[in-house]
Design a protein around this motif. Sequence first.
Motif, PDB file in Angstrom:
ATOM      1  N   SER A 160       9.327  -0.080  -9.215  1.00 14.45           N
ATOM      2  CA  SER A 160      10.095  -0.431  -8.024  1.00 14.45           C
ATOM      3  C   SER A 160       9.934   0.574  -6.890  1.00 14.45           C
ATOM      4  O   SER A 160      10.224   0.260  -5.730  1.00 14.45           O
ATOM      5  CB  SER A 160      11.579  -0.572  -8.382  1.00 14.45           C
ATOM      6  OG  SER A 160      12.067   0.656  -8.889  1.00 14.45           O
ATOM      7  N   THR A 161       9.460   1.789  -7.175  1.00 18.24           N
ATOM      8  CA  THR A 161       9.292   2.782  -6.108  1.00 18.24           C
ATOM      9  C   THR A 161       7.941   2.675  -5.406  1.00 18.24           C
ATOM     10  O   THR A 161       7.696   3.411  -4.443  1.00 18.24           O
ATOM     11  CB  THR A 161       9.464   4.221  -6.645  1.00 18.24           C
ATOM     12  OG1 THR A 161       8.416   4.519  -7.564  1.00 18.24           O
ATOM     13  CG2 THR A 161      10.827   4.419  -7.293  1.00 18.24           C
ATOM     14  N   ILE A 162       7.076   1.774  -5.848  1.00 15.44           N
ATOM     15  CA  ILE A 162       5.742   1.662  -5.248  1.00 15.44           C
ATOM     16  C   ILE A 162       5.813   1.391  -3.742  1.00 15.44           C
ATOM     17  O   ILE A 162       5.196   2.122  -2.957  1.00 15.44           O
ATOM     18  CB  ILE A 162       4.881   0.604  -5.974  1.00 15.44           C
ATOM     19  CG1 ILE A 162       4.522   1.104  -7.372  1.00 15.44           C
ATOM     20  CG2 ILE A 162       3.614   0.285  -5.175  1.00 15.44           C
ATOM     21  CD1 ILE A 162       3.844   0.068  -8.251  1.00 15.44           C
ATOM     22  N   PRO A 163       6.537   0.368  -3.280  1.00  9.66           N
ATOM     23  CA  PRO A 163       6.526   0.107  -1.829  1.00  9.66           C
ATOM     24  C   PRO A 163       7.013   1.294  -0.995  1.00  9.66           C
ATOM     25  O   PRO A 163       6.403   1.633   0.026  1.00  9.66           O
ATOM     26  CB  PRO A 163       7.453  -1.104  -1.671  1.00  9.66           C
ATOM     27  CG  PRO A 163       7.395  -1.792  -2.997  1.00  9.66           C
ATOM     28  CD  PRO A 163       7.275  -0.682  -4.006  1.00  9.66           C
ATOM     29  N   THR A 164       8.097   1.954  -1.414  1.00 12.60           N
ATOM     30  CA  THR A 164       8.602   3.064  -0.607  1.00 12.60           C
ATOM     31  C   THR A 164       7.679   4.276  -0.667  1.00 12.60           C
ATOM     32  O   THR A 164       7.546   5.000   0.318  1.00 12.60           O
ATOM     33  CB  THR A 164      10.030   3.472  -1.019  1.00 12.60           C
ATOM     34  OG1 THR A 164      10.058   3.781  -2.408  1.00 12.60           O
ATOM     35  CG2 THR A 164      11.019   2.375  -0.719  1.00 12.60           C
ATOM     36  N   THR A 165       7.023   4.500  -1.797  1.00 15.54           N
ATOM     37  CA  THR A 165       6.066   5.606  -1.891  1.00 15.54           C
ATOM     38  C   THR A 165       4.917   5.387  -0.921  1.00 15.54           C
ATOM     39  O   THR A 165       4.547   6.285  -0.160  1.00 15.54           O
ATOM     40  CB  THR A 165       5.535   5.753  -3.334  1.00 15.54           C
ATOM     41  OG1 THR A 165       6.617   6.122  -4.190  1.00 15.54           O
ATOM     42  CG2 THR A 165       4.440   6.792  -3.433  1.00 15.54           C
TER      43      THR A 165
END
Length: 143
Positions: free
Chosen positions: A50-55
């Motif tokens: 779930s952190t892929i887009p914000t990273t």
Amino acid sequence: MNRHGRHSAAAPPPPLNAMAPGKRMLSTQMPTIVFKGDKPWLVTGTPGGSTIPTTVVQIIVNAIDYGLNVDEATHRPRIYQGTTASLRVEPGFNPDTVAALKAKGHRITSDETMGSAQSIMITDSLFLGGADPRRPGAKAIEP
């Protein structure tokens, strides 16, 4: 497949992440290419659920808005808010920003790592690599 379009008993089932109508991928996947004019300038991607887009967005913002090189953009501490009420921040995140967020009522939790981005920035004729230090063994090397 047999002649009726069905999988035979001997054929292995398709992989869990195989494309099929009405099916969703098990993980977010977003390898990203940012163009400057009509030429690729920054290529990045990361694991992290779930952190892929914000990273990915934070690496792009660090490179474009703050003018950081690919290594600096990759190494900056990250912040994330998912479906929970708290904001997750990595160690080293700006303490003044954390204090300001807390003063506004945000609950802050610490997260040791978010993602493990591997990126390439293309300038003139150089390919500059940025290897994320969040996971062991990540390196950018000369060809």
